[in-house]
Design an enzyme around this catalytic site. Structure first.
Site, PDB file in Angstrom:
ATOM      1  N   CYS A  94      -2.519  -7.295  -4.386  1.00 25.88           N
ATOM      2  CA  CYS A  94      -2.015  -6.065  -4.975  1.00 25.88           C
ATOM      3  C   CYS A  94      -2.041  -6.196  -6.490  1.00 25.88           C
ATOM      4  O   CYS A  94      -1.817  -7.292  -7.024  1.00 25.88           O
ATOM      5  CB  CYS A  94      -0.578  -5.852  -4.483  1.00 25.88           C
ATOM      6  SG  CYS A  94       0.171  -4.329  -5.045  1.00 25.88           S
ATOM      7  N   HIS A 136      -2.306   0.155   2.922  1.00 27.70           N
ATOM      8  CA  HIS A 136      -1.712  -0.564   1.790  1.00 27.70           C
ATOM      9  C   HIS A 136      -1.137   0.426   0.774  1.00 27.70           C
ATOM     10  O   HIS A 136       0.014   0.286   0.350  1.00 27.70           O
ATOM     11  CB  HIS A 136      -2.772  -1.451   1.124  1.00 27.70           C
ATOM     12  CG  HIS A 136      -2.300  -2.145  -0.107  1.00 27.70           C
ATOM     13  ND1 HIS A 136      -2.012  -3.482  -0.131  1.00 27.70           N
ATOM     14  CD2 HIS A 136      -2.053  -1.689  -1.370  1.00 27.70           C
ATOM     15  CE1 HIS A 136      -1.605  -3.814  -1.356  1.00 27.70           C
ATOM     16  NE2 HIS A 136      -1.627  -2.741  -2.118  1.00 27.70           N
ATOM     17  N   GLU A 137      -1.929   1.414   0.379  1.00 30.34           N
ATOM     18  CA  GLU A 137      -1.485   2.351  -0.653  1.00 30.34           C
ATOM     19  C   GLU A 137      -0.379   3.277  -0.146  1.00 30.34           C
ATOM     20  O   GLU A 137       0.580   3.563  -0.880  1.00 30.34           O
ATOM     21  CB  GLU A 137      -2.666   3.153  -1.205  1.00 30.34           C
ATOM     22  CG  GLU A 137      -3.747   2.326  -1.863  1.00 30.34           C
ATOM     23  CD  GLU A 137      -3.275   1.428  -2.998  1.00 30.34           C
ATOM     24  OE1 GLU A 137      -2.215   1.689  -3.602  1.00 30.34           O
ATOM     25  OE2 GLU A 137      -3.972   0.437  -3.290  1.00 30.34           O
TER      26      GLU A 137
END
EC number: 3.5.1.88
Length: 174
Positions: A94, A136-137
């Site tokens: 990230c 993920h986002e």
């Protein structure tokens, strides 16, 4: 517009649940997307990492993400509306903790509903790398980090070890 600071692991802003965007066509949303694009471009140029970024990562708790794959792709108010039963284990990192990589569980397929800048709703079916990236986002919008989805703490490694041992077989190699 501007390259914004990316909040780093430990900043409480990364754990805030984001608010929905009431007006996707508002000028402040367009400005936010420009800042997200500029910030992501900067990170991609300086680190070679960064396929996407979420508004909370720059301290804006709104449900907005910006992806850059073959082309720019803004998603407003994205939500996972369906997912496969099958899961996969993938390497994840990230921009908010680029020195740490780990393996996480993700669904192999997801359907995501989102709005564009005109407010129109769209649904995309994603598999593999794109499914992982969207999960993920969207997790960022709910205050969830990749570290929360880690399969086993023993998979955690530094960026240097990841690049030496695993990058070639990951989506980050592209």
């Amino acid at each position: 517009m501007a390259i914004r600071n990316v909040l780093q692991l430990g900043d409480p802003g990364l754990r805030v649940v984001s608010e929905p965007v009431a007006d996707p066509g508002a000028p402040e949303i367009a400005a936010l997307l420009t800042d997200l694009q500029d910030t992501l471009t900067h990170w991609r140029t300086t680190t070679t990492y960064g396929r996407g970024i979420a508004a909370p990562q720059i301290g804006v708790p709104l449900r907005v993400i910006f992806l850059h794959l073959e082309q720019p792709w803004p998603l407003i108010n994205p939500t996972i509306i369906a997912h496969s039963e099958e899961q996969m284990v993938v390497w994840d990192a990230c921009l908010s903790f680029l020195c740490i990589f780990c393996q996480v569980w993700r669904y192999q397929q997801v359907d995501v509903r989102y709005q564009d800048l005109q407010g129109a709703w769209h649904t995309v079916h994603a598999e593999g790398d794109l499914a992982e990236l969207l999960q993920h986002e969207i997790d960022h919008l709910d205050g969830i980090l990749a570290l929360d989805r880690m399969t086993d703490i023993r998979t955690m490694c530094t960026r240097e070890e990841f690049e030496k041992r695993y990058r070639e077989r990951s989506p980050y190699a592209r």
